[in-house]
Design an enzyme around this catalytic site. Structure first.
Site, PDB file in Angstrom:
ATOM      1  N   CYS A  65      -3.877  -8.915   4.972  1.00  0.00           N
ATOM      2  CA  CYS A  65      -3.652  -7.591   5.558  1.00  0.00           C
ATOM      3  C   CYS A  65      -4.296  -7.506   6.940  1.00  0.00           C
ATOM      4  O   CYS A  65      -5.474  -7.839   7.102  1.00  0.00           O
ATOM      5  CB  CYS A  65      -4.220  -6.507   4.640  1.00  0.00           C
ATOM      6  SG  CYS A  65      -3.931  -4.826   5.246  1.00  0.00           S
TER       7      CYS A  65
ATOM      8  N   ASN B  89       6.575 -15.648   0.985  1.00  0.00           N
ATOM      9  CA  ASN B  89       6.690 -14.214   1.233  1.00  0.00           C
ATOM     10  C   ASN B  89       6.890 -13.991   2.727  1.00  0.00           C
ATOM     11  O   ASN B  89       6.506 -14.804   3.542  1.00  0.00           O
ATOM     12  CB  ASN B  89       5.403 -13.518   0.735  1.00  0.00           C
ATOM     13  CG  ASN B  89       5.317 -12.055   1.132  1.00  0.00           C
ATOM     14  OD1 ASN B  89       4.370 -11.643   1.786  1.00  0.00           O
ATOM     15  ND2 ASN B  89       6.299 -11.272   0.749  1.00  0.00           N
ATOM     16  N   GLY B  90       7.524 -12.853   3.055  1.00  0.00           N
ATOM     17  CA  GLY B  90       7.669 -12.472   4.447  1.00  0.00           C
ATOM     18  C   GLY B  90       9.103 -12.501   4.925  1.00  0.00           C
ATOM     19  O   GLY B  90       9.723 -13.567   4.989  1.00  0.00           O
TER      20      GLY B  90
ATOM     21  N   ARG C  54       9.501  -5.252   1.215  1.00  0.00           N
ATOM     22  CA  ARG C  54      10.255  -4.037   1.532  1.00  0.00           C
ATOM     23  C   ARG C  54      11.709  -4.089   1.119  1.00  0.00           C
ATOM     24  O   ARG C  54      12.311  -3.065   0.811  1.00  0.00           O
ATOM     25  CB  ARG C  54      10.102  -3.724   3.021  1.00  0.00           C
ATOM     26  CG  ARG C  54       8.804  -2.974   3.256  1.00  0.00           C
ATOM     27  CD  ARG C  54       8.136  -3.248   4.574  1.00  0.00           C
ATOM     28  NE  ARG C  54       6.880  -2.496   4.577  1.00  0.00           N
ATOM     29  CZ  ARG C  54       5.760  -2.907   3.975  1.00  0.00           C
ATOM     30  NH1 ARG C  54       5.740  -4.052   3.330  1.00  0.00           N
ATOM     31  NH2 ARG C  54       4.670  -2.164   4.016  1.00  0.00           N
TER      32      ARG C  54
ATOM     33  N   GLN D 248      -4.316  -6.715  -7.077  1.00  0.00           N
ATOM     34  CA  GLN D 248      -4.757  -7.301  -5.810  1.00  0.00           C
ATOM     35  C   GLN D 248      -6.036  -6.625  -5.344  1.00  0.00           C
ATOM     36  O   GLN D 248      -6.113  -5.400  -5.264  1.00  0.00           O
ATOM     37  CB  GLN D 248      -3.706  -7.184  -4.708  1.00  0.00           C
ATOM     38  CG  GLN D 248      -4.140  -7.997  -3.477  1.00  0.00           C
ATOM     39  CD  GLN D 248      -3.205  -7.882  -2.293  1.00  0.00           C
ATOM     40  OE1 GLN D 248      -3.055  -6.823  -1.713  1.00  0.00           O
ATOM     41  NE2 GLN D 248      -2.591  -9.001  -1.916  1.00  0.00           N
TER      42      GLN D 248
ATOM     43  N   HIS E 108       2.432 -15.549   3.098  1.00  0.00           N
ATOM     44  CA  HIS E 108       3.220 -14.717   4.010  1.00  0.00           C
ATOM     45  C   HIS E 108       3.391 -15.550   5.270  1.00  0.00           C
ATOM     46  O   HIS E 108       2.445 -15.735   6.040  1.00  0.00           O
ATOM     47  CB  HIS E 108       2.486 -13.406   4.303  1.00  0.00           C
ATOM     48  CG  HIS E 108       3.287 -12.456   5.138  1.00  0.00           C
ATOM     49  ND1 HIS E 108       3.083 -11.101   5.120  1.00  0.00           N
ATOM     50  CD2 HIS E 108       4.308 -12.653   6.014  1.00  0.00           C
ATOM     51  CE1 HIS E 108       3.921 -10.505   5.949  1.00  0.00           C
ATOM     52  NE2 HIS E 108       4.669 -11.439   6.505  1.00  0.00           N
TER      53      HIS E 108
ATOM     54  N   LYS F  51      -3.434 -14.447  -1.584  1.00  0.00           N
ATOM     55  CA  LYS F  51      -2.290 -14.154  -0.714  1.00  0.00           C
ATOM     56  C   LYS F  51      -2.781 -14.213   0.724  1.00  0.00           C
ATOM     57  O   LYS F  51      -3.721 -13.505   1.096  1.00  0.00           O
ATOM     58  CB  LYS F  51      -1.693 -12.780  -1.020  1.00  0.00           C
ATOM     59  CG  LYS F  51      -0.386 -12.486  -0.284  1.00  0.00           C
ATOM     60  CD  LYS F  51       0.245 -11.180  -0.778  1.00  0.00           C
ATOM     61  CE  LYS F  51       1.649 -10.988  -0.211  1.00  0.00           C
ATOM     62  NZ  LYS F  51       1.647 -10.714   1.238  1.00  0.00           N
TER      63      LYS F  51
ATOM     64  N   MET G  30       0.826  -1.200   0.000  1.00  0.00           N
ATOM     65  CA  MET G  30       0.000   0.000   0.000  1.00  0.00           C
ATOM     66  C   MET G  30       0.863   1.254   0.000  1.00  0.00           C
ATOM     67  O   MET G  30       1.852   1.350   0.738  1.00  0.00           O
ATOM     68  CB  MET G  30      -0.907   0.014   1.233  1.00  0.00           C
ATOM     69  CG  MET G  30      -2.003  -1.054   1.192  1.00  0.00           C
ATOM     70  SD  MET G  30      -3.158  -0.819  -0.178  1.00  0.00           S
ATOM     71  CE  MET G  30      -3.947   0.714   0.299  1.00  0.00           C
TER      72      MET G  30
END
Length: 336
Positions: free
Chosen positions: A100, A211-212, A234, A70, A171, A139, A19
């Site tokens: 999320c 992921n993660g 990130r 998404q 994730h 996801k 986001m």
């Protein structure tokens, strides 16, 4: 009905939906860095797709492909309508957010809290698959709060797979819906990559992307031995050159300099400026390109201080590159 499979090579490397970060300008930049990565939009709620400013929310440059949209939401009919709109807009995949953990998401009964409602997610996915002709994916997290049973996580995936979904981005940590901020939810709950690995081993027909917390090239590469791909978040945003290094290492090609890659963005930047886009909306995604390099701080400073000024154009980016390159050029020795 079973959704279309995604080519295996397109799953090896991807950039997570983030986001306020992975807008079209960011994705164009990432595509120049990594010709083979799969890119994802920011999460957009189904209602916004249906009733909002689609030209802005679904903005996409042709260079971005393959790129996924998404969606957030929990109403099957609305998600199906939004999926159809996204596919018609040209997105190569529609991904449903079940991970999320923000308060806004919880209040709207979507995101990570959907992991407690596998039947609703399965119904939503089935409706989305029926509504569009591109792959529909999910996801998710490993669970929420005190869900610590692998069997419960696998049952969630199985329910969605039975609805036709073939690809899951995992994730690999829980979402804690009480007591942690979204930022803390990305860092505090412990990572359990072994759950994603086990899922792939037990459900080999499913496509599983991990992921993660993936912070570097070596770590990203290690996941390929156990899953279909690694999705960076990130790390890819704050160190975008990592994407280029991984693309070359995993897919081949020649390693290009940061300056060369950035200069390849010039035609896009100038076309956007002609449309009235302010330079700052693009350069905010470039600030980490020279991170860790000599001159990286000067690069960030020049762009941060100058991009918001009226009339700022490509010459500012060129000046930032020149200053950065001057740090790696040996100064002429004094002759005296």
């Amino acid at each position: 009905m079973i959704t279309t499979a995604i080519p295996a090579q397109q799953l090896r490397l991807s950039v997570a939906p983030m986001m306020d970060w992975t807008d079209s300008h960011c994705r164009v930049f990432h595509r120049l860095l990594s010709p083979n990565a799969r890119l994802y939009s920011e999460m957009v709620h189904a209602n916004a797709v249906i009733h909002g400013d689609r030209a802005r929310l679904l903005a996409m440059d042709p260079i971005e492909h393959p790129v996924a949209l998404q969606l957030g939401g929990s109403e099957p009919e609305l998600l199906a309508q939004a999926a159809r709109i996204g596919a018609e807009a040209g997105f190569d995949e529609i991904n449903l957010n079940c991970g999320c953990p923000s308060d806004r998401v919880q209040a709207g009964r979507f995101g990570a809290c959907l992991m407690r409602e596998p039947a609703l997610v399965a119904q939503s996915v089935a409706a989305m698959i029926a509504a569009c002709d591109v792959p529909v994916t999910v996801k998710c997290r490993l669970g929420v709060d005190d869900d610590h049973e692998y069997a419960r996580f696998r049952a969630f995936v199985d329910a969605i797979a039975d609805a036709g979904c073939r690809m899951f981005v995992v994730h690999a940590r829980n979402a804690w819906l009480k007591g942690l901020s979204p930022k803390e939810n990305r860092e505090v709950p412990p990572l359990r990559y072994d759950w994603a690995y086990r899922l792939k081993a037990e459900r080999p027909d499913l496509q599983i992307v991990v992921n993660g917390g993936i912070a570097g090239a070596e770590e990203a590469t290690s996941h390929l031995a156990h899953a279909d791909g690694a999705m960076l978040g990130r790390a890819a945003y704050h160190d975008p050159y990592l994407l280029h290094r991984l693309d070359v290492a995993w897919f081949g090609g020649e390693l290009r300099s940061r300056a060369e890659l950035l200069r390849a963005l010039r035609p896009y930047v100038e076309s956007q400026l002609e449309r009235g886009v302010f330079l700052k909306h693009i350069t905010r995604h470039l600030l980490g390109l020279f991170g860790g390099e000599r001159g990286g701080r000067a690069f960030r400073q020049i762009l941060s201080e100058g991009a918001h000024r009226p009339g700022a154009d490509w010459s500012l980016v060129e000046r930032a590159i020149d200053v950065t390159e001057s740090f790696s050029t040996p100064h002429a020795a004094s002759a005296a």
